[in-house]
Motif scaffolding. Structure first.
Motif, PDB file in Angstrom:
ATOM      1  N   ILE A  64       0.817  -1.206   0.000  1.00  0.00           N
ATOM      2  CA  ILE A  64       0.000   0.000   0.000  1.00  0.00           C
ATOM      3  C   ILE A  64       0.855   1.263   0.000  1.00  0.00           C
ATOM      4  O   ILE A  64       0.552   2.220  -0.704  1.00  0.00           O
ATOM      5  N   VAL A  65       1.938   1.252   0.777  1.00  0.00           N
ATOM      6  CA  VAL A  65       2.724   2.478   0.973  1.00  0.00           C
ATOM      7  C   VAL A  65       4.170   2.117   1.303  1.00  0.00           C
ATOM      8  O   VAL A  65       4.444   1.064   1.895  1.00  0.00           O
ATOM      9  N   ASP A  66       5.092   2.975   0.914  1.00  0.00           N
ATOM     10  CA  ASP A  66       6.472   2.824   1.366  1.00  0.00           C
ATOM     11  C   ASP A  66       6.557   3.369   2.785  1.00  0.00           C
ATOM     12  O   ASP A  66       6.018   4.441   3.079  1.00  0.00           O
ATOM     13  N   PHE A  67       7.217   2.638   3.658  1.00  0.00           N
ATOM     14  CA  PHE A  67       7.348   3.090   5.038  1.00  0.00           C
ATOM     15  C   PHE A  67       8.640   2.544   5.622  1.00  0.00           C
ATOM     16  O   PHE A  67       9.251   1.635   5.066  1.00  0.00           O
ATOM     17  N   THR A 113       8.086   0.586  15.490  1.00  0.00           N
ATOM     18  CA  THR A 113       7.523   1.808  14.932  1.00  0.00           C
ATOM     19  C   THR A 113       7.369   1.688  13.419  1.00  0.00           C
ATOM     20  O   THR A 113       8.094   0.938  12.770  1.00  0.00           O
ATOM     21  N   ALA A 114       6.439   2.448  12.881  1.00  0.00           N
ATOM     22  CA  ALA A 114       6.256   2.548  11.435  1.00  0.00           C
ATOM     23  C   ALA A 114       6.071   4.025  11.100  1.00  0.00           C
ATOM     24  O   ALA A 114       5.156   4.670  11.623  1.00  0.00           O
ATOM     25  N   THR A 115       6.952   4.550  10.263  1.00  0.00           N
ATOM     26  CA  THR A 115       6.897   5.955   9.856  1.00  0.00           C
ATOM     27  C   THR A 115       7.069   6.048   8.342  1.00  0.00           C
ATOM     28  O   THR A 115       7.585   5.115   7.721  1.00  0.00           O
ATOM     29  N   PRO A 116       6.685   7.187   7.755  1.00  0.00           N
ATOM     30  CA  PRO A 116       6.822   7.329   6.308  1.00  0.00           C
ATOM     31  C   PRO A 116       8.279   7.352   5.827  1.00  0.00           C
ATOM     32  O   PRO A 116       8.546   7.046   4.676  1.00  0.00           O
ATOM     33  N   SER A 117       9.198   7.719   6.714  1.00  0.00           N
ATOM     34  CA  SER A 117      10.610   7.822   6.322  1.00  0.00           C
ATOM     35  C   SER A 117      11.489   7.752   7.564  1.00  0.00           C
ATOM     36  O   SER A 117      11.013   7.867   8.692  1.00  0.00           O
ATOM     37  N   LEU A 118      12.788   7.613   7.330  1.00  0.00           N
ATOM     38  CA  LEU A 118      13.739   7.627   8.443  1.00  0.00           C
ATOM     39  C   LEU A 118      13.754   8.998   9.112  1.00  0.00           C
ATOM     40  O   LEU A 118      13.858   9.105  10.335  1.00  0.00           O
TER      41      LEU A 118
END
Length: 162
Positions: A64-67, A113-118
């Motif tokens: 669904i998304v890059d994370f 954790t899950a975030t959109p980017s580092l």
């Protein structure tokens, strides 16, 4: 909440809803080898007693998304009840923290954790460090791929109880 004495049929019902989520009355009864009406009555009793916290779908998030997924170990400066309560209350309000367990031993908490980017992960950590949570040290581990994710096998846990 009042604890029930769970029998083998209750365990089969709980295992089925854990594995498949919400099921029709007929399908659940078929899976646990019980007629539909008593099966549904047992399920209602188990829900009312608090054995089922909710239902959810397991998404293929990577499709669904890059994370960015990071595992973080955290050690607090002090080990007073109020320090743990403050940290845990703060974590409850962070959508980026998907799992957090308190541990004994060298570290106090392990978080996933899950975030959109580092960069977004680092910003979250900087906010945590600025929030007076008494974090003494933390270590991060970048997750490169998911090898396994599952729920405990309830039937095996109950069978192997001492």
């Amino acid at each position: 909440m009042k604890k029930l004495n769970l029998d083998a049929t209750d365990i089969r019902i709980l295992s089925a809803v854990q594995q498949y989520g919400q099921l029709s009355k007929t399908k659940l009864a078929e899976l646990v080898n019980l007629s539909p009406t008593p099966c549904w009555a047992r399920l209602d009793r188990l829900k009312a007693a608090g054995y089922i916290r909710g239902y959810h779908a397991t998404l293929a998030l990577e499709r669904i998304v890059d994370f960015t997924q990071v595992v973080v170990t955290v050690s607090l400066t002090h080990h007073r009840k109020t320090d743990f309560e403050r940290f845990e209350a703060y974590i409850q309000n962070l959508d980026e923290v998907t799992d957090c367990v308190a541990t004994g031993g060298g570290m106090d908490y392990v978080m996933k954790t899950a975030t959109p980017s580092l960069g977004a992960f680092q910003a979250m950590m900087e906010e945590m460090l600025s929030a007076d949570l008494q974090i003494d040290r933390y270590m991060t581990y970048i997750a490169t791929r998911q090898v396994k994710t599952s729920r405990p096998n309830l039937a095996k846990l109950v069978t192997n109880r001492s």
